[in-house]
Design an enzyme around this catalytic site. Structure first.
Site, mmCIF file in Angstrom:
data_model
loop_
_atom_site.group_PDB
_atom_site.id
_atom_site.type_symbol
_atom_site.label_atom_id
_atom_site.label_comp_id
_atom_site.label_asym_id
_atom_site.label_seq_id
_atom_site.Cartn_x
_atom_site.Cartn_y
_atom_site.Cartn_z
ATOM 1 N N HIS A 1 -2.681 1.963 -6.116
ATOM 2 C CA HIS A 1 -3.275 0.707 -5.645
ATOM 3 C C HIS A 1 -3.459 -0.284 -6.792
ATOM 4 O O HIS A 1 -3.541 -1.496 -6.558
ATOM 5 C CB HIS A 1 -4.611 0.972 -4.939
ATOM 6 C CG HIS A 1 -4.842 0.091 -3.755
ATOM 7 N ND1 HIS A 1 -4.090 0.166 -2.596
ATOM 8 C CD2 HIS A 1 -5.728 -0.913 -3.540
ATOM 9 C CE1 HIS A 1 -4.513 -0.748 -1.732
ATOM 10 N NE2 HIS A 1 -5.506 -1.409 -2.281
ATOM 11 N N ARG B 1 0.859 -1.173 0.000
ATOM 12 C CA ARG B 1 0.000 0.000 0.000
ATOM 13 C C ARG B 1 0.900 1.229 0.000
ATOM 14 O O ARG B 1 2.053 1.161 0.449
ATOM 15 C CB ARG B 1 -0.905 0.013 1.228
ATOM 16 C CG ARG B 1 -1.833 -1.205 1.348
ATOM 17 C CD ARG B 1 -2.636 -1.137 2.644
ATOM 18 N NE ARG B 1 -3.569 -2.263 2.784
ATOM 19 C CZ ARG B 1 -3.305 -3.393 3.433
ATOM 20 N NH1 ARG B 1 -2.123 -3.556 4.019
ATOM 21 N NH2 ARG B 1 -4.210 -4.359 3.526
ATOM 22 N N TYR C 1 -9.428 -11.694 -6.510
ATOM 23 C CA TYR C 1 -8.457 -11.706 -7.608
ATOM 24 C C TYR C 1 -8.659 -12.892 -8.541
ATOM 25 O O TYR C 1 -8.185 -12.870 -9.674
ATOM 26 C CB TYR C 1 -7.028 -11.694 -7.047
ATOM 27 C CG TYR C 1 -6.719 -10.408 -6.328
ATOM 28 C CD1 TYR C 1 -6.571 -9.217 -7.024
ATOM 29 C CD2 TYR C 1 -6.611 -10.368 -4.939
ATOM 30 C CE1 TYR C 1 -6.327 -8.024 -6.361
ATOM 31 C CE2 TYR C 1 -6.357 -9.181 -4.268
ATOM 32 C CZ TYR C 1 -6.224 -8.015 -4.989
ATOM 33 O OH TYR C 1 -5.992 -6.831 -4.334
ATOM 34 N N HIS D 1 -4.254 -9.536 4.221
ATOM 35 C CA HIS D 1 -5.711 -9.587 4.320
ATOM 36 C C HIS D 1 -6.129 -10.419 5.532
ATOM 37 O O HIS D 1 -5.591 -11.496 5.767
ATOM 38 C CB HIS D 1 -6.325 -10.203 3.064
ATOM 39 C CG HIS D 1 -6.265 -9.312 1.870
ATOM 40 N ND1 HIS D 1 -6.420 -9.766 0.575
ATOM 41 C CD2 HIS D 1 -6.070 -7.974 1.763
ATOM 42 C CE1 HIS D 1 -6.324 -8.760 -0.268
ATOM 43 N NE2 HIS D 1 -6.110 -7.659 0.433
ATOM 44 N N LYS E 1 -1.643 -1.834 7.856
ATOM 45 C CA LYS E 1 -3.074 -1.641 8.091
ATOM 46 C C LYS E 1 -3.574 -2.601 9.161
ATOM 47 O O LYS E 1 -3.260 -3.787 9.146
ATOM 48 C CB LYS E 1 -3.847 -1.860 6.780
ATOM 49 C CG LYS E 1 -5.322 -1.495 6.875
ATOM 50 C CD LYS E 1 -5.996 -1.609 5.533
ATOM 51 C CE LYS E 1 -7.468 -1.210 5.641
ATOM 52 N NZ LYS E 1 -8.163 -1.318 4.332
ATOM 53 N N ARG F 1 -0.647 -2.674 -6.728
ATOM 54 C CA ARG F 1 -0.828 -3.726 -5.716
ATOM 55 C C ARG F 1 -1.792 -4.798 -6.236
ATOM 56 O O ARG F 1 -1.539 -5.995 -6.080
ATOM 57 C CB ARG F 1 -1.343 -3.101 -4.424
ATOM 58 C CG ARG F 1 -1.679 -4.080 -3.294
ATOM 59 C CD ARG F 1 -2.034 -3.279 -2.038
ATOM 60 N NE ARG F 1 -2.909 -3.985 -1.130
ATOM 61 C CZ ARG F 1 -2.483 -4.761 -0.132
ATOM 62 N NH1 ARG F 1 -1.190 -4.959 0.052
ATOM 63 N NH2 ARG F 1 -3.351 -5.335 0.680
#
Length: 347
Positions: free
Chosen positions: A294, A204, A329, A320, A229, A297
């Site tokens: 992003h 990120r 994805y 995640h 995050k 990423r």
């Protein structure tokens, strides 16, 4: 804190301009909003003209802008509770503004008397009536769930507060050829390395800019991401090619505190400037897609999946919490789709 906001046309785009005497706190809050920019010509900060930003700067309100005294006291307590739980300041601001909107709507009603039916009425008579986005409504839900979870005297059944139905939006992905062109577009070694790091490690923007030289482990070939995050540390593999680029970069730029610093030594590079670097790369390559940092990423994750990397590893690499987040994805990977033969070809 005195300020004035109005909608303006800036370079053919509708924006919200915010005018005020210099105030570090307000500047910090505006800079945290995605898409915010400073205009020397207007001598003002300006940001995207969205429903959420109109709410933030009171350009589109259904009711007065101040909750009742009980609401103000509850908001203060809620902020203190979030800070004690070490929520980030950006989250505290977002949740506080969302809660404020709700408390303004019910400023004539005691908080202990608010019910789940009131939340449904608020969604219909405020969110939907003013055409606010589902993402803004979801912010409201997050704030209300957390607020009523910390409120003792309440009639609210938290588990019954429903969320808006999510739109199934696929992540934007660039091809390997497009990524290669973008990463090779800049001659400036710092610009080239920053963009390459985001793609090669799936970072990120904030994770890249928080990196310090000590976070690069050249012996184990890993990058340590501290306080990513969700306040979680994680490690990602370091490409040998990137390691060589980093060594060349370090010799030239000699960063002091952060791996990538701006004009002021010891301070991290500015996120808006990094977005501009990508924009310039797109212009140089002639790629017209509205790519953001992003996207790099997203492309990293998709290209890993297409090369046969297990989805569980990709989940770990991206940081995640849920595998469901990573599974999106699989819907943009073209490896399997390319093997499907259209019946049109047999006609």
């Amino acid at each position: 804190m005195k300020w004035n906001a109005k909608t303006v046309k800036h370079k053919g785009e509708s924006r919200i301009a915010v005018f005020f005497e210099k105030d570090d706190e307000l500047i910090s809050r505006i800079k945290a909003i995605e898409g915010s920019r400073w205009s020397m010509q207007m001598r003002a900060w300006h940001l995207p003209d969205t429903d959420e930003n109109r709410i933030r700067f009171q350009l589109k309100r259904l009711v007065d802008s101040i909750p009742n005294s009980e609401g103000i006291a509850q908001m203060t307590r809620f902020k203190q509770w979030m800070r004690s739980k070490r929520y980030s300041e950006s989250t505290i601001t977002t949740y506080s503004e969302a809660l404020k909107s709700f408390l303004i709507f019910y400023r004539e009603k005691s908080i202990s008397a608010v019910t789940n039916e009131d939340i449904i009425i608020y969604n219909n008579d405020f969110i939907l009536k003013n055409n606010f986005s589902a993402s803004y409504q979801n912010q409201i839900v997050n704030a209300l769930k957390l607020f009523f979870k910390t409120t003792q005297d309440t009639k609210i059944a938290i588990e019954k507060i429903h969320r808006p139905k999510r739109a199934k939006v696929l992540p934007n992905v660039l091809s390997k050829q497009e990524v290669k062109a973008i990463l090779e577009a800049h001659v400036n070694i710092k610009h080239k390395v920053m963009l390459s790091m985001i793609y090669s490690c799936g970072l990120r923007c904030g994770e890249l800019l928080a990196l310090q030289p000590v976070h690069i482990d050249s012996v184990r070939n890993i990058v340590l991401l501290k306080n990513a995050k969700g306040k979680k540390d994680r490690i990602v593999p370091l490409s040998p090619k990137i390691l060589e680029m980093l060594r060349d970069y370090y010799k030239v730029c000699k960063p002091k505190t952060y791996l990538f610093e701006g004009q002021t030594a010891g301070l991290p590079y500015d996120a808006r400037s990094l977005q501009l670097i990508l924009k310039q790369a797109l212009q140089k390559t002639g790629i017209t897609k509205p790519a953001t940092l992003h996207w790099l990423r997203h492309s990293y994750a998709t290209h890993l999946l297409e090369s046969g990397t297990d989805l569980r590893y990709i989940q770990e690499l991206l940081g995640h919490n849920s595998s469901k987040t990573t599974e999106i994805y699989t819907h943009v990977s073209t490896k399997s789709l390319q093997q499907i033969k259209s019946p049109f070809d047999d006609l």
